[in-house]
Design a protein around this motif. Structure first.
Motif, PDB file in Angstrom:
ATOM      1  N   SER A 276      31.932 -33.218  55.686  1.00 53.77           N
ATOM      2  CA  SER A 276      33.572 -32.803  55.631  1.00 53.77           C
ATOM      3  C   SER A 276      34.165 -32.024  55.748  1.00 53.77           C
ATOM      4  CB  SER A 276      32.886 -32.406  54.007  1.00 53.77           C
ATOM      5  OG  SER A 276      32.543 -32.930  52.881  1.00 53.77           O
ATOM      6  N   ILE A 277      35.167 -32.317  56.017  1.00 48.84           N
ATOM      7  CA  ILE A 277      36.225 -32.187  57.510  1.00 48.84           C
ATOM      8  C   ILE A 277      37.451 -30.791  57.374  1.00 48.84           C
ATOM      9  CG2 ILE A 277      37.410 -32.379  59.386  1.00 48.84           C
ATOM     10  CD1 ILE A 277      35.427 -34.795  59.746  1.00 48.84           C
ATOM     11  N   ARG A 278      37.765 -30.140  57.028  1.00 48.68           N
ATOM     12  CA  ARG A 278      38.613 -29.663  56.712  1.00 48.68           C
ATOM     13  C   ARG A 278      39.980 -29.097  58.498  1.00 48.68           C
ATOM     14  NH1 ARG A 278      41.264 -25.391  54.079  1.00 48.68           N
ATOM     15  NH2 ARG A 278      42.821 -25.746  53.042  1.00 48.68           N
ATOM     16  N   ASN A 279      40.916 -29.263  58.374  1.00 48.18           N
ATOM     17  CA  ASN A 279      41.433 -29.027  58.789  1.00 48.18           C
ATOM     18  C   ASN A 279      40.736 -28.430  60.565  1.00 48.18           C
ATOM     19  OD1 ASN A 279      44.055 -28.628  57.912  1.00 48.18           O
ATOM     20  ND2 ASN A 279      42.993 -26.495  56.350  1.00 48.18           N
ATOM     21  N   ILE A 280      40.298 -29.851  61.449  1.00 47.27           N
ATOM     22  CA  ILE A 280      39.248 -29.909  62.821  1.00 47.27           C
ATOM     23  C   ILE A 280      40.286 -30.998  63.334  1.00 47.27           C
ATOM     24  CG2 ILE A 280      37.046 -29.804  63.934  1.00 47.27           C
ATOM     25  CD1 ILE A 280      37.127 -27.321  61.324  1.00 47.27           C
ATOM     26  N   GLY A 281      40.574 -29.992  64.303  1.00 49.42           N
ATOM     27  CA  GLY A 281      40.652 -31.131  65.356  1.00 49.42           C
ATOM     28  C   GLY A 281      42.319 -31.853  65.354  1.00 49.42           C
ATOM     29  N   GLY A 282      42.490 -32.907  65.220  1.00 50.59           N
ATOM     30  CA  GLY A 282      43.764 -33.495  64.380  1.00 50.59           C
ATOM     31  C   GLY A 282      43.354 -33.982  62.952  1.00 50.59           C
ATOM     32  N   ILE A 283      42.222 -33.800  62.342  1.00 49.45           N
ATOM     33  CA  ILE A 283      41.757 -33.727  60.781  1.00 49.45           C
ATOM     34  C   ILE A 283      42.370 -32.966  60.039  1.00 49.45           C
ATOM     35  CG2 ILE A 283      40.404 -35.211  59.424  1.00 49.45           C
ATOM     36  CD1 ILE A 283      38.825 -35.711  62.008  1.00 49.45           C
ATOM     37  N   HIS A 284      43.105 -33.349  58.896  1.00 49.33           N
ATOM     38  CA  HIS A 284      43.457 -32.666  57.879  1.00 49.33           C
ATOM     39  C   HIS A 284      42.228 -32.748  57.283  1.00 49.33           C
ATOM     40  CE1 HIS A 284      46.120 -31.016  55.274  1.00 49.33           C
ATOM     41  NE2 HIS A 284      45.579 -31.002  54.279  1.00 49.33           N
ATOM     42  N   GLU A 285      42.626 -33.379  56.443  1.00 46.53           N
ATOM     43  CA  GLU A 285      41.038 -33.359  55.448  1.00 46.53           C
ATOM     44  C   GLU A 285      40.227 -34.835  55.255  1.00 46.53           C
ATOM     45  OE1 GLU A 285      40.083 -30.834  51.220  1.00 46.53           O
ATOM     46  OE2 GLU A 285      42.197 -30.788  52.070  1.00 46.53           O
ATOM     47  N   LYS A 286      38.625 -34.772  55.338  1.00 41.12           N
ATOM     48  CA  LYS A 286      38.383 -36.087  54.880  1.00 41.12           C
ATOM     49  C   LYS A 286      36.678 -35.763  54.747  1.00 41.12           C
ATOM     50  CE  LYS A 286      41.596 -39.031  56.411  1.00 41.12           C
ATOM     51  NZ  LYS A 286      42.284 -39.249  55.400  1.00 41.12           N
ATOM     52  N   ARG A 287      36.429 -36.932  54.491  1.00 41.35           N
ATOM     53  CA  ARG A 287      34.940 -37.107  53.775  1.00 41.35           C
ATOM     54  C   ARG A 287      34.463 -38.348  54.538  1.00 41.35           C
ATOM     55  NH1 ARG A 287      31.832 -38.450  49.190  1.00 41.35           N
ATOM     56  NH2 ARG A 287      30.140 -37.694  48.609  1.00 41.35           N
ATOM     57  N   VAL A 288      33.140 -38.082  55.392  1.00 41.23           N
ATOM     58  CA  VAL A 288      32.473 -39.438  55.753  1.00 41.23           C
ATOM     59  C   VAL A 288      31.125 -39.624  55.359  1.00 41.23           C
ATOM     60  CG1 VAL A 288      32.594 -41.028  57.669  1.00 41.23           C
ATOM     61  CG2 VAL A 288      34.347 -39.114  57.537  1.00 41.23           C
TER      62      VAL A 288
ATOM     63  N   ALA B  23      31.424 -26.611  69.794  1.00 40.95           N
ATOM     64  CA  ALA B  23      32.691 -27.276  69.416  1.00 40.95           C
ATOM     65  C   ALA B  23      33.269 -27.495  68.220  1.00 40.95           C
ATOM     66  CB  ALA B  23      32.056 -29.324  70.071  1.00 40.95           C
ATOM     67  N   GLY B  24      34.536 -28.289  68.098  1.00 40.84           N
ATOM     68  CA  GLY B  24      35.469 -27.803  67.040  1.00 40.84           C
ATOM     69  C   GLY B  24      36.331 -26.363  67.128  1.00 40.84           C
ATOM     70  N   VAL B  25      37.288 -27.205  67.158  1.00 39.33           N
ATOM     71  CA  VAL B  25      38.883 -26.283  67.097  1.00 39.33           C
ATOM     72  C   VAL B  25      39.477 -26.612  66.055  1.00 39.33           C
ATOM     73  CG1 VAL B  25      38.414 -26.106  68.768  1.00 39.33           C
ATOM     74  CG2 VAL B  25      40.149 -27.775  68.472  1.00 39.33           C
ATOM     75  N   LEU B  26      40.193 -25.504  65.224  1.00 37.18           N
ATOM     76  CA  LEU B  26      41.329 -25.163  64.331  1.00 37.18           C
ATOM     77  C   LEU B  26      42.101 -26.075  64.367  1.00 37.18           C
ATOM     78  CD1 LEU B  26      41.372 -24.200  61.669  1.00 37.18           C
ATOM     79  CD2 LEU B  26      41.998 -22.194  62.350  1.00 37.18           C
ATOM     80  N   ARG B  27      42.882 -26.943  63.318  1.00 32.85           N
ATOM     81  CA  ARG B  27      43.331 -27.727  63.638  1.00 32.85           C
ATOM     82  C   ARG B  27      44.930 -26.417  63.884  1.00 32.85           C
ATOM     83  NH1 ARG B  27      45.461 -32.776  61.716  1.00 32.85           N
ATOM     84  NH2 ARG B  27      48.240 -32.793  61.094  1.00 32.85           N
ATOM     85  N   ARG B  28      45.877 -27.197  65.050  1.00 33.01           N
ATOM     86  CA  ARG B  28      47.024 -26.958  64.993  1.00 33.01           C
ATOM     87  C   ARG B  28      47.626 -26.220  63.908  1.00 33.01           C
ATOM     88  NH1 ARG B  28      50.591 -29.611  69.432  1.00 33.01           N
ATOM     89  NH2 ARG B  28      48.684 -30.497  69.720  1.00 33.01           N
ATOM     90  N   GLY B  29      48.135 -25.008  63.456  1.00 34.30           N
ATOM     91  CA  GLY B  29      48.858 -24.717  62.920  1.00 34.30           C
ATOM     92  C   GLY B  29      48.544 -24.020  61.455  1.00 34.30           C
ATOM     93  N   ALA B  30      46.887 -24.392  61.113  1.00 34.31           N
ATOM     94  CA  ALA B  30      46.084 -23.996  60.074  1.00 34.31           C
ATOM     95  C   ALA B  30      45.602 -23.103  60.534  1.00 34.31           C
ATOM     96  CB  ALA B  30      44.512 -24.856  60.084  1.00 34.31           C
ATOM     97  N   ASP B  31      45.154 -22.109  59.766  1.00 36.87           N
ATOM     98  CA  ASP B  31      44.748 -20.510  59.529  1.00 36.87           C
ATOM     99  C   ASP B  31      43.106 -21.061  58.813  1.00 36.87           C
ATOM    100  OD1 ASP B  31      46.723 -19.560  59.622  1.00 36.87           O
ATOM    101  OD2 ASP B  31      47.376 -19.404  57.503  1.00 36.87           O
TER     102      ASP B  31
END
Length: 641
Positions: free
Chosen positions: A19-31, A63-71
């Motif tokens: 489950s991903i939220r605000n990582i890289g270019g991904i807003h929110e996804k579950r894979v 690795a793994g960076v916070l999405r641009r603009g996300a807190d």
């Protein structure tokens, strides 16, 4: 360098969820990933790399960076009902990472699990850097040396106990002889006592001593008994005093050996505090550099929208060669070639890796200093315990000295009283009373002798029992010594074993990979292990074969881009297997294979798939086309768009 102690059981279920939220270019996804090979397919700018970086972060990598603009954001792995999370939070201009990922060994994940483009081993092969420290990063040599020292100390203690038992064993025959002699003498004394008691019973009561003589005889016997009891107590007190004195000498010897090192303790604590501050600074810098690198790489690769608006294709040549395209710099607005930005990014990534290496060294130094600090604190605590014990023993010695002085006075007084009573007895003695008194004196003397003999016999039997008990432990101690010796040999050979295993693993697998991928102009690629004193280096050799069949050694610098990428992946895979990482983290992530043609990618993935329970490979659609339909596929456009 640290050696991970984290060991996980293999995933019992057939899948895991990310489950991903605000990582890289991904807003929110579950894979969801099924066991086996998963092909993550799609064109550029579909966040495939962002997904793998999030996966790396949840596993415990950097690795793994916070999405641009996300807190804030997170990457969470759910496995068999357990969640492992890496959380990211922006605080002013920096991003802080927290949470409990799958493993706390960042180095293992970064080097051997996340085989993405900026993997340190793949990068080292590309630029021809030394691979030794990277391949041996999980081996904590200082910890091994500490373990060896501890085992050596324990074995020395076992040897001392064995030597002590051997010395005691030599005493046993004499003690057994003494026991037999005492038992025989006690038997003789008992016979003599029985005979004397019979004679005293035969004395005619009418012929016994006068009342005065009888009274004096009883007083004499009582005084004699009191004197013997006092002398026995005096001997006991002196024995206790001697033991206390011996204990005191031992305590003072240990005190002399202990070095308080209070100043060294304070210095170590100050260094730890400074290094912890430096570690925090480095983590902040690494996070900032990684964010810059990731976001700019994403823009260059097309992972973020808007790249087409920044590109200025001024000629057909530029369109054919993307590196010569001019781009409007998104930081200053000037026109620069894509290649110039790429070069700067490579410099940033190199700096990031240098900072990570410095952080690893800082963490290692902190661990060593903490270990030294703990040892000093233990010595200080032991010093305080010994001082307390010294005071206690001195108090005991004073008490014994007072008791001995009192007993000496009492014994002297009893001897005087005994002499006085003996004189009075002799004054009233008649022939009859003399005979009876002599019999009683002989009985008293024999009773005393029997008591002394029986006490000595008990002491001898106690010594024999103690020696026999120790002898019963001898085989156990020898077995323990053998185990310690084996452990020492194992520890001493562990590094060498890992080094040899690394070389053998790489050489065997590289030979197979080259054969399967059909790099015909490479006859062989192999690692050589070289020892200089206690230092080891790994040297990568490339042997080529020309059209005439002549083989010659070539430089790594002359490898093609495709060949370098394959060698880098196999070196990283070697570390994964040599350090048994698959037993702790049964996942492999593979990305940035565009330099390798599609057919060879298929062969490479088919070869690697058996090494890990979960293999996730990010591919362009055209590179995924030759693969079997049996592999699970995740379409990045559909899943991550």
């Amino acid at each position: 360098m640290t050696e991970s102690t984290v060991e996980k059981e293999s995933f019992s279920s057939g899948s895991l969820t990310l489950s991903i939220r605000n990582i890289g270019g991904i807003h929110e996804k579950r894979v969801i990933f099924d066991r086996g090979v998963t092909l993550l397919t799609g064109p550029n700018a579909t966040n495939r790399t962002s997904l793998l970086r999030a996966f790396t972060g949840a596993l415990g990598g950097s690795a793994g960076v916070l999405r641009r603009g996300a807190d804030s954001g997170h990457a969470t792995l759910t496995i068999d009902g357990e969640e492992y999370t890496r959380q990211y939070e922006r605080v002013r201009d920096t991003v802080h990472t927290t949470g409990t990922p799958y493993t706390d060994d960042e180095t293992i994940v970064d080097l051997f699990v996340s085989l993405v483009e900026d993997n340190p081993i793949r990068r080292a092969v590309r630029v021809g850097d030394d691979l030794t420290d990277l391949l041996l990063a999980p081996v904590d040599t200082e910890e091994l040396e500490s373990e060896i020292s501890s085992l050596q100390s324990e074995r020395k203690h076992v040897d001392e106990r064995l030597n002590s038992i051997d010395r005691e064993r030599k005493r046993l025959p004499k003690l057994e002889e003494r026991r037999a002699s005492l038992q025989e003498r006690i038997s003789e004394v008992k016979s003599e006592l029985d005979e004397l008691r019979t004679r005293t019973e035969e004395v005619d009561p009418s012929e016994t001593a006068s009342d005065e003589a009888e009274s004096l005889r009883r007083e004499f016997e009582q005084t004699q008994t009191d004197l013997r009891r006092t002398e026995a107590e005096l001997e006991t007190q002196r024995s206790i005093r001697d033991e206390l004195q011996s204990d005191l000498e031992g305590v003072r010897e240990e005190l002399d050996e202990l070095d308080l090192r209070q100043e060294e303790l304070e210095e170590a604590e100050q260094k730890i505090e400074r290094l912890q501050g430096r570690e925090t600074e480095l983590s902040t810098t690494i996070n900032a550099l990684a964010t810059i690198s990731k976001q700019n790489r994403d823009v260059l690769a097309g992972d973020e929208t808007g790249i087409s608006e920044l590109v200025r294709s001024e000629s057909k040549v530029a369109e054919l060669d993307p590196d010569t395209q001019s781009i409007e710099c998104w930081t200053c607005g000037s026109q620069v070639e894509r290649q110039a930005i790429t070069s700067q990014l490579e410099a940033i990534e190199q700096l990031t890796e240098e900072k990570r290496e410095e952080r690893r060294e800082v963490r290692s130094r902190i661990t060593n200093l903490e270990s030294r600090r703990d040892k000093i604190e233990q010595e200080i605590t032991r010093h305080e315990e010994l001082l307390s014990r010294e005071t206690e023993i001195q108090r005991g010695l004073e008490e014994r000295a007072d008791a001995i002085a009192d007993l000496v006075d009492e014994a002297a007084s009893l001897r005087e009283a005994l002499a006085d009573k003996q004189s009075k007895l002799e004054a009233v003695r008649t022939d009859d009373t003399g005979t009876e008194l002599e019999l009683y004196e002989q009985v008293s003397d024999l009773e005393y002798e029997r008591g002394q003999l029986e006490q000595e016999l008990r002491d001898v039997e106690d010594d024999i029992s103690e020696i026999e008990y120790k002898l019963g432990k001898y085989d156990e101690l020898e077995e323990r010594r053998d185990v310690l010796t084996e452990q020492l040999e194992s520890l001493r050979s562990r590094i060498e074993t890992i080094e040899r295993k690394t070389v053998e693993t790489f050489n065997q697998r590289m030979e197979t990979v080259l054969d399967r991928l059909g790099y015909e102009n490479i006859a062989r690629a192999w690692l050589e292990r070289r020892k200089t004193g206690n230092d080891t280096t790994f040297e990568l050799h490339i042997v080529r074969e020309d059209e005439s069949g002549t083989v010659y050694e070539d430089s790594v610098d002359h490898l093609s881009e495709s060949e370098r990428e394959v060698v880098g992946i196999v070196v990283a895979l070697t570390g994964y297997l040599a350090h048994d990482v698959q037993e702790r983290i049964p996942v492999l992530l593979l990305d940035s294979l565009e330099a390798i043609d599609a057919g060879r990618i298929e062969e490479l993935v088919d070869y690697i798939k058996s090494t890990s329970e979960f293999l996730v490979v990010a591919l362009l659609e055209e590179d995924a086309a030759p693969f079997e339909d049996s592999y699970a596929r995740l379409n990045a456009v559909e899943q991550l768009g």
